[in-house]
Design a protein around this motif. Structure first.
Motif: not given
Length: 274
Positions: A170-178
């Motif tokens: 599984x690949x997590x969802x990554x975002x700069x805001x998180x």
């Protein structure tokens, strides 16, 4: 038909003992009202109300709150003396708030912010309410600082800065805001606002010499809770600034005088110097 005379005699005999009780009750009311009559002798409360305080509240115990004699014996060990010098207190405020910091609060509030509830049995006021407000402000600024700062525990990435899959693929969802989301946990905030770190910061500003409290053991201040007392004083100063100078000034003091020495960096444009 049965005669009503026995019942009449019964009521007449039963009512007889009640008559003197009613008359005695009236006499009791009359006699009890006598002490409340007007008198020219001044009462003790009028004497206290007529007295004008010669000293401010922080400098003396109110006379009406003092017992005529001491109930408990004196504690063993050396006598713990608190600060009574206003110049030493002003020096501590100048160290924390900068030049002119001793003028940012009124004289009464400056002493109240460094007075613990253990001092003089709380008869001169104590800083619990100010510390409650100040702790909320410091906690909010700490959460905002953690949210905008890089976190040490990040998801592992490859050479192209892409998140690596876990053992299940599984690949997590990554975002700069998180990216700063892990900093909002209670453990992250507790590590920053540890009372040992805040107490050391209060000692750097000199509040360990001006905080008024009564330790359980005068020969061992650390085991008597000195760190907790100094942290309360630090929070109380922030709460007093918020009430007398406004939230903007209190936020700047928290950023520059508390969080910045603990390792956080703030934009100079967002928070100017005091």
């Amino acid at each position: 038909m049965a005669s009503k005379r026995p019942f009449q005699s019964l009521f007449s005999t039963a009512a007889c003992p009640l008559r003197p009780a009613q008359s005695s009750r009236q006499t009791l009311v009359r006699t009890s009202a006598c002490p409340f009559s007007t008198s020219t002798v001044p009462s003790s409360t009028q004497e206290y109300e007529a007295e004008e305080p010669s000293k401010p509240r922080w400098q003396q115990t109110p006379p009406r709150m003092m017992a005529p004699f001491r109930v408990r014996p004196l504690p063993r060990g050396p006598v713990f003396k608190v600060n009574e010098d206003p110049r030493k207190l002003d020096d501590a405020y100048n160290r924390m708030l900068g030049q002119g910091g001793d003028k940012m609060l009124t004289e009464e509030v400056k002493w109240l912010a460094v007075t613990h509830k253990s001092f003089d049995h709380g008869r001169r006021g104590f800083n619990d309410r100010l510390a409650f407000l100040g702790k909320r402000i410091v906690s909010l600024q700490t959460s905002q600082a953690l949210l905008s700062s890089p976190q040490p525990d990040q998801w592992p990435r490859d050479d192209q800065n892409r998140p690596l899959p876990d053992k299940f693929g599984r690949v997590p969802f990554m975002h700069s805001a998180l990216s700063g989301l892990p900093g909002l946990t209670n453990d992250a905030e507790a590590r920053v606002l540890d009372k040992t770190r805040l107490a050391g910061l209060a000692e750097r500003y000199g509040f360990n010499h001006v905080t008024r409290w009564k330790p359980k053991r005068t020969d061992d201040l650390q085991s008597s809770g000195q760190d907790s007392v100094l942290t309360t004083s630090l929070y109380a100063v922030i709460g007093a600034l918020a009430l007398e100078r406004g939230g903007e000034i209190a936020n700047k003091v928290v950023q520059q005088r508390i969080l910045a020495p603990l390792g956080f960096n703030f934009d100079d444009s967002a928070s100017s110097t005091l």
